[in-house]
Write a protein that holds these residues in place. Structure first.
Motif, PDB file in Angstrom:
ATOM      1  N   LYS A 104       0.324 -14.238   0.704  1.00 58.01           N
ATOM      2  CA  LYS A 104       0.736 -12.893   1.100  1.00 58.01           C
ATOM      3  C   LYS A 104       2.051 -12.873   1.861  1.00 58.01           C
ATOM      4  CE  LYS A 104      -3.944 -11.169   0.831  1.00 58.01           C
ATOM      5  NZ  LYS A 104      -5.140 -10.671   1.528  1.00 58.01           N
ATOM      6  N   SER A 139      -4.818  -9.994   9.148  1.00 57.10           N
ATOM      7  CA  SER A 139      -4.228  -8.983   8.271  1.00 57.10           C
ATOM      8  C   SER A 139      -3.686  -7.796   9.061  1.00 57.10           C
ATOM      9  CB  SER A 139      -5.256  -8.510   7.245  1.00 57.10           C
ATOM     10  OG  SER A 139      -6.448  -8.102   7.883  1.00 57.10           O
ATOM     11  N   LEU A 143       0.222  -6.611   9.145  1.00 64.99           N
ATOM     12  CA  LEU A 143       0.626  -5.264   8.750  1.00 64.99           C
ATOM     13  C   LEU A 143       1.403  -4.569   9.864  1.00 64.99           C
ATOM     14  CD1 LEU A 143      -2.706  -4.276   6.999  1.00 64.99           C
ATOM     15  CD2 LEU A 143      -0.471  -4.408   5.870  1.00 64.99           C
ATOM     16  N   GLY A 173       1.994  -4.406   2.566  1.00 65.20           N
ATOM     17  CA  GLY A 173       0.917  -3.430   2.513  1.00 65.20           C
ATOM     18  C   GLY A 173       0.179  -3.475   1.191  1.00 65.20           C
ATOM     19  N   TRP A 174       0.936  -3.602   0.102  1.00 64.75           N
ATOM     20  CA  TRP A 174       0.314  -3.677  -1.225  1.00 64.75           C
ATOM     21  C   TRP A 174      -0.540  -4.922  -1.358  1.00 64.75           C
ATOM     22  CZ3 TRP A 174      -1.133  -1.155  -5.326  1.00 64.75           C
ATOM     23  CH2 TRP A 174      -1.390  -1.848  -6.515  1.00 64.75           C
ATOM     24  N   ARG A 175      -0.001  -6.063  -0.912  1.00 64.44           N
ATOM     25  CA  ARG A 175      -0.737  -7.326  -1.029  1.00 64.44           C
ATOM     26  C   ARG A 175      -1.976  -7.347  -0.130  1.00 64.44           C
ATOM     27  NH1 ARG A 175       0.565 -11.113  -5.031  1.00 64.44           N
ATOM     28  NH2 ARG A 175       0.152 -12.823  -3.591  1.00 64.44           N
ATOM     29  N   HIS A 176      -1.986  -6.514   0.898  1.00 64.84           N
ATOM     30  CA  HIS A 176      -3.119  -6.467   1.823  1.00 64.84           C
ATOM     31  C   HIS A 176      -4.045  -5.275   1.565  1.00 64.84           C
ATOM     32  CE1 HIS A 176      -0.808  -9.417   4.171  1.00 64.84           C
ATOM     33  NE2 HIS A 176      -1.932  -9.675   4.812  1.00 64.84           N
ATOM     34  N   ARG A 177      -3.918  -4.652   0.397  1.00 68.05           N
ATOM     35  CA  ARG A 177      -4.715  -3.447   0.164  1.00 68.05           C
ATOM     36  C   ARG A 177      -6.219  -3.725   0.252  1.00 68.05           C
ATOM     37  NH1 ARG A 177      -2.509  -5.466  -4.320  1.00 68.05           N
ATOM     38  NH2 ARG A 177      -3.707  -5.608  -6.282  1.00 68.05           N
ATOM     39  N   GLY A 178      -6.658  -4.888  -0.221  1.00 69.99           N
ATOM     40  CA  GLY A 178      -8.072  -5.245  -0.083  1.00 69.99           C
ATOM     41  C   GLY A 178      -8.465  -5.445   1.362  1.00 69.99           C
ATOM     42  N   ASN A 179      -7.569  -6.065   2.140  1.00 74.89           N
ATOM     43  CA  ASN A 179      -7.824  -6.259   3.571  1.00 74.89           C
ATOM     44  C   ASN A 179      -7.932  -4.923   4.288  1.00 74.89           C
ATOM     45  OD1 ASN A 179      -5.816  -8.523   2.541  1.00 74.89           O
ATOM     46  ND2 ASN A 179      -7.134  -9.471   4.078  1.00 74.89           N
ATOM     47  N   ILE A 180      -7.059  -3.989   3.911  1.00 73.01           N
ATOM     48  CA  ILE A 180      -7.073  -2.665   4.544  1.00 73.01           C
ATOM     49  C   ILE A 180      -8.423  -1.983   4.303  1.00 73.01           C
ATOM     50  CG2 ILE A 180      -6.042  -0.357   4.485  1.00 73.01           C
ATOM     51  CD1 ILE A 180      -3.351  -1.777   3.794  1.00 73.01           C
ATOM     52  N   GLN A 181      -8.930  -2.105   3.100  1.00 74.68           N
ATOM     53  CA  GLN A 181     -10.243  -1.524   2.790  1.00 74.68           C
ATOM     54  C   GLN A 181     -11.350  -2.179   3.614  1.00 74.68           C
ATOM     55  OE1 GLN A 181     -10.576  -2.011  -1.453  1.00 74.68           O
ATOM     56  NE2 GLN A 181      -9.183  -0.315  -1.913  1.00 74.68           N
TER      57      GLN A 181
END
Length: 196
Positions: A104, A139, A143, A173-181
């Motif tokens: 990431k 994460s 971010l 942010g895009w690469r961490h979208r799963g982390n954000i969820q």
């Protein structure tokens, strides 16, 4: 014209996935398939402990620093210098040597920022450390620090680098979208927690 070969060198340097190499040397398997599936220092910490994580972190940061320092030393600045840093960052995310399956880019991105403008790089690193210490979420720390860095670059008089930093922040942010969820659900793994 000088910028083009430097951008290529930066991408190739970024493509050296330290996490995969370290994991192979230590017999940990492929971090892209184990733990979080990310060949970064946080996953190496979970899979192999502090030594594996420290080596991965340092190597990933260095490959962000060296191409930018080299370009700066050769007189490259402005948008071209931003492009060199972005190439190293994108090389880590999409490494040509490892089937374009990379990490990431946090350590590499922080290395790029340190080489772009070291006060801003230190600010971003300090923000990461503070957020990680308080929330124990790598994460979230990434971010936050990457979101603030472009503003700091702009405020300190580096508009071209700020644009590069903004691109890195958006990609992060895009690469961490799963982390954000997972953060929103409260299921994101804490720093130091080993995967079973």
């Amino acid at each position: 014209m000088l910028a083009l070969p430097l951008i290529l060198i930066a991408y190739l340097a970024g493509s050296l996935s330290a996490g995969v190499i370290v994991a192979r040397v230590l017999g940990l398997g492929d971090p892209r398939q184990d733990g979080s599936g990310n060949p970064g220092a946080t996953n190496l910490l979970r899979l192999g402990g502090r030594r594996a994580a420290a080596v991965t972190l340092l190597a990933d940061a260095i490959k962000g620093v060296i191409p930018v320092v080299l370009a700066h030393g050769l007189g490259v600045d402005g948008a071209a210098l931003a492009a060199v840093g972005l190439a190293a960052f994108m090389g880590h995310l999409y490494p040509v040597f490892f089937g374009f399956q990379g990490g990431k880019g946090i350590a590499t991105g922080l290395g790029v920022m340190l080489a772009w403008a070291w006060p801003v790089g230190l600010m971003a690193l300090g923000c990461w450390v503070l957020m990680a210490a308080v929330f124990r979420l790598s994460s979230l720390a990434a971010l936050t620090s990457f979101a603030l860095a472009p503003l700091a670059l702009l405020a300190t008089g580096y508009p071209a680098l700020a644009a590069g930093g903004a691109i890195m922040a958006l990609v992060t942010g895009w690469r961490h979208r799963g982390n954000i969820q997972r953060i929103a659900k409260g299921t994101e793994p804490r720093i130091g927690k080993r995967q079973t």
